[in-house]
Design a protein around this motif. Sequence first.
Motif, PDB file in Angstrom:
ATOM      1  N   HIS A  49      43.735  38.363  27.646  1.00 32.70           N
ATOM      2  CA  HIS A  49      44.548  37.630  28.621  1.00 32.70           C
ATOM      3  C   HIS A  49      45.844  37.131  27.996  1.00 32.70           C
ATOM      4  N   ARG A  50      45.706  36.607  26.780  1.00 28.17           N
ATOM      5  CA  ARG A  50      46.891  36.050  26.130  1.00 28.17           C
ATOM      6  C   ARG A  50      47.875  37.151  25.735  1.00 28.17           C
ATOM      7  N   ARG A  51      47.356  38.381  25.579  1.00 25.42           N
ATOM      8  CA  ARG A  51      48.228  39.494  25.173  1.00 25.42           C
ATOM      9  C   ARG A  51      48.964  40.116  26.358  1.00 25.42           C
ATOM     10  N   ILE A  52      48.539  39.779  27.568  1.00 21.07           N
ATOM     11  CA  ILE A  52      49.211  40.327  28.741  1.00 21.07           C
ATOM     12  C   ILE A  52      50.429  39.483  29.032  1.00 21.07           C
ATOM     13  N   GLN A  53      51.605  40.136  28.980  1.00 23.14           N
ATOM     14  CA  GLN A  53      52.813  39.367  29.206  1.00 23.14           C
ATOM     15  C   GLN A  53      53.140  39.362  30.681  1.00 23.14           C
ATOM     16  N   GLY A  54      52.731  38.280  31.338  1.00 26.70           N
ATOM     17  CA  GLY A  54      53.000  38.127  32.762  1.00 26.70           C
ATOM     18  C   GLY A  54      52.991  36.662  33.106  1.00 26.70           C
ATOM     19  N   ASP A  55      53.574  36.329  34.262  1.00 24.87           N
ATOM     20  CA  ASP A  55      53.642  34.920  34.653  1.00 24.87           C
ATOM     21  C   ASP A  55      52.683  34.619  35.788  1.00 24.87           C
ATOM     22  N   VAL A  56      52.444  35.630  36.617  1.00 25.60           N
ATOM     23  CA  VAL A  56      51.553  35.436  37.759  1.00 25.60           C
ATOM     24  C   VAL A  56      50.606  36.631  37.798  1.00 25.60           C
ATOM     25  N   PHE A  57      49.383  36.393  38.232  1.00 23.29           N
ATOM     26  CA  PHE A  57      48.376  37.452  38.205  1.00 23.29           C
ATOM     27  C   PHE A  57      47.691  37.558  39.549  1.00 23.29           C
ATOM     28  N   LEU A  58      47.485  38.784  39.984  1.00 24.11           N
ATOM     29  CA  LEU A  58      46.741  39.017  41.217  1.00 24.11           C
ATOM     30  C   LEU A  58      45.366  39.556  40.848  1.00 24.11           C
ATOM     31  N   LEU A  59      44.323  38.952  41.452  1.00 19.91           N
ATOM     32  CA  LEU A  59      42.954  39.407  41.223  1.00 19.91           C
ATOM     33  C   LEU A  59      42.256  39.526  42.556  1.00 19.91           C
ATOM     34  N   SER A  60      41.198  40.326  42.557  1.00 20.95           N
ATOM     35  CA  SER A  60      40.350  40.338  43.749  1.00 20.95           C
ATOM     36  C   SER A  60      39.547  39.044  43.779  1.00 20.95           C
ATOM     37  N   PRO A  61      39.358  38.461  44.957  1.00 21.24           N
ATOM     38  CA  PRO A  61      38.545  37.231  45.034  1.00 21.24           C
ATOM     39  C   PRO A  61      37.105  37.470  44.586  1.00 21.24           C
ATOM     40  N   GLU A  62      36.689  38.728  44.517  1.00 24.78           N
ATOM     41  CA  GLU A  62      35.315  39.034  44.107  1.00 24.78           C
ATOM     42  C   GLU A  62      35.161  39.090  42.590  1.00 24.78           C
ATOM     43  N   SER A  63      36.271  39.107  41.869  1.00 25.68           N
ATOM     44  CA  SER A  63      36.192  39.197  40.412  1.00 25.68           C
ATOM     45  C   SER A  63      35.700  37.879  39.843  1.00 25.68           C
ATOM     46  N   THR A  64      34.834  37.959  38.812  1.00 27.56           N
ATOM     47  CA  THR A  64      34.351  36.727  38.191  1.00 27.56           C
ATOM     48  C   THR A  64      34.763  36.619  36.726  1.00 27.56           C
ATOM     49  N   ALA A  65      34.942  37.744  36.052  1.00 30.11           N
ATOM     50  CA  ALA A  65      35.342  37.727  34.643  1.00 30.11           C
ATOM     51  C   ALA A  65      35.769  39.138  34.284  1.00 30.11           C
ATOM     52  N   LEU A  66      36.304  39.289  33.086  1.00 29.94           N
ATOM     53  CA  LEU A  66      36.762  40.598  32.643  1.00 29.94           C
ATOM     54  C   LEU A  66      35.641  41.632  32.691  1.00 29.94           C
ATOM     55  N   ILE A  67      34.406  41.194  32.458  1.00 29.51           N
ATOM     56  CA  ILE A  67      33.298  42.141  32.469  1.00 29.51           C
ATOM     57  C   ILE A  67      32.775  42.381  33.876  1.00 29.51           C
ATOM     58  N   ALA A  68      33.272  41.657  34.843  1.00 29.03           N
ATOM     59  CA  ALA A  68      32.791  41.828  36.224  1.00 29.03           C
ATOM     60  C   ALA A  68      33.986  41.766  37.158  1.00 29.03           C
ATOM     61  N   MET A  69      34.849  42.805  37.033  1.00 25.50           N
ATOM     62  CA  MET A  69      36.058  42.823  37.849  1.00 25.50           C
ATOM     63  C   MET A  69      35.841  43.655  39.093  1.00 25.50           C
ATOM     64  N   ASP A  70      36.357  43.137  40.185  1.00 25.14           N
ATOM     65  CA  ASP A  70      36.381  43.917  41.421  1.00 25.14           C
ATOM     66  C   ASP A  70      37.816  44.416  41.593  1.00 25.14           C
ATOM     67  N   SER A  71      37.950  45.520  42.299  1.00 25.87           N
ATOM     68  CA  SER A  71      39.293  46.066  42.450  1.00 25.87           C
ATOM     69  C   SER A  71      39.882  45.660  43.798  1.00 25.87           C
ATOM     70  N   PHE A  72      41.195  45.758  43.880  1.00 22.96           N
ATOM     71  CA  PHE A  72      41.881  45.520  45.162  1.00 22.96           C
ATOM     72  C   PHE A  72      43.014  46.532  45.279  1.00 22.96           C
ATOM     73  N   SER A  73      43.556  46.628  46.477  1.00 22.78           N
ATOM     74  CA  SER A  73      44.554  47.657  46.726  1.00 22.78           C
ATOM     75  C   SER A  73      45.858  47.339  46.019  1.00 22.78           C
ATOM     76  N   ASN A  74      46.433  48.361  45.365  1.00 23.66           N
ATOM     77  CA  ASN A  74      47.690  48.110  44.650  1.00 23.66           C
ATOM     78  C   ASN A  74      48.852  47.887  45.618  1.00 23.66           C
ATOM     79  N   ARG A  75      48.589  48.050  46.913  1.00 19.21           N
ATOM     80  CA  ARG A  75      49.637  47.755  47.902  1.00 19.21           C
ATOM     81  C   ARG A  75      50.016  46.273  47.843  1.00 19.21           C
TER      82      ARG A  75
END
Lengths: 382, 233
Positions: A49-75
């Motif tokens: 997370h600290r290595r990702i250079q970004g200011d704002v992040f979009l996640l699926s509401p279903e994601s709980t952690a890096l090991i349990a990520m849900d996907s969402f539309s790149n639209r």
Amino acid sequence: MKIPLAWLQLTHERMRLLIAMAGIGFANLLMFMQFGFRDALFESAVVLHRRIQGDVFLLSPESTALIAMDSFSNRRLYQSAGVAGVEAIYPLYIDFALWKNPETKATRGIMVLGINPMDDFLDLPGLADAKHQIQREDAVLFDRLSRPEFGPIPDLFATTETVTTEANDKRLTVVGLFDLGASFGADGNVIASETTFLNIFTNRDAGQIEIGVIELAETANPEAVIRRLKQHLPEDVLVLSREEFIAFEKDYWETGTAIGFIFTLGAGMGFIVGVVIVYQILYSDVADHLPEYATLKAMGYGDRYLLTVVFQQAIILALIGYAPGFGISSLLYVLTAQGTSLPMAMTASKALTVLFLTVVMCMGSGAIAVRKLSAADPADIF
Amino acid sequence: MSAIVAIHDLNHYYGSGELRKQILFDITLTLNAGEVVLLKGPSGSGKTTLLTLMGALRSCQTGSLQVLGQELVNAPKAKLVNIRRNIGYIFQGHNLLHSLTARQNVQMSAELQPLRSAVAKQRSEQMLTAVGLADHIDYYPAQMSGGQKQRVAIARALVSHPKMILADEPTAALDSKSGRAVVELIQQLSKEQGCASLIVTHDNRILDVADRLVHLEDGRLTEINTSATLVSS
């Protein structure tokens, strides 16, 4: 200045004071190490997370952690590109594949990060130089700091320049190395282009991503942009600030696993050891001074004065025991960090937490020890 | 002379029910300002009990015991603590605080009075000089002899100018010379400060310092009229 009886009584017996300092310092040390390991483990969970250079992040509401990520539309990510203050957007694909050790042919789950090779938002040593190579189909970069169970890839790579193996039964070529490191969830990491990523995970939809990384214009106010993004985007994505994104991952490990409990329990043991040590010291101090305290009562000192003396001693012990405890712990943090490559760090919040606990610990012991004071009866001293 | 202590028909019991045992019987005694009274009696006669009652260290049961005009029978605990501040105690053992120097020990007593700390310190040093310890002011109890410690205890008892001094065998642990000096010191300072002193003693060598002698036996008090008769007996 009134006679500082508490201080004088403590310092009059040097040996006892020294033992008290050692005991409290040791209890401090236990607490500091437990909290240190706990925080270090949580910190290791967010290395990526600290290595990702970004200011704002979009996640699926279903994601709980890096090991349990849900996907969402790149639209959703492309939609956010139109919001005022957004400078750039980067899609990040994350999934786990079964990596075959090229020597033993044993398989093990490895984390695969899919990026656009043109994008430049992952601050990983070695990545910038090797990134262009993954434009070739089925070429991947391997994390040099992955666990050895994935095979001696870095060694092989150094000798033969290319290493071929399989992930999810898909033939892959390692064309470069980068440094990230194993975390809680992932024993090893691989970076692939979007195309390769989708070749490995054949059952995925092309338009689905795990993390949308948004870079803001330098002049933009992050809070305002996040507010606009939340208004602009539907409810099917989470919009998180950088701090929230990191806290999101840490929170999972803290509340969703036993790690927090185990180390807090360890710190609690240190606390109890401290209570017992300080109680022993204060109790024997009160017991030794009973005739003197009874004399003070006969002179006209009230119970409250003697209570104050015992609690003052408790606080003095807390502070002078904390000093060496803090010093030695800071040193051990540095040594542990060097020895284990865990991110052990003495933070102000940890220092204050342990200081607070030490004071509570000593006051608690004092509260038990003062019960002995009632044995100081001025009628008994004649 | 005004009465510092006025005791009338004081009775005291230990235990309760069948085991209740009377220790003091109808004690009547008055101590006046400037007086030195010696209390004699065999051990177990109730001397210490009487001393602790007069010193507000123990709750009184029946009768009347007034110290400085305040009734101690049925007095609340806080009142007892306040009265103690007007009483100087000299114990059989010196009961000094080991972690404090002579001056600090005396100052602990002075600080109970509404004095600024600098004044309390100054008075403590004066009082130690008065008992002949000017060059031992910063000594710890462990560095002093028995007689010197007892003198620190006397300085501690007198520094707050108490209205009454209660001394329990102040010479018991001392050789005859320093014992004599200690008692004369109590006598001298109580005359100077106009306080009443009650000294419990077995020590016949010091009887002549007393203005009056009282004898306690089996909980009953008898007064011996002149010290001269007792000294000669």
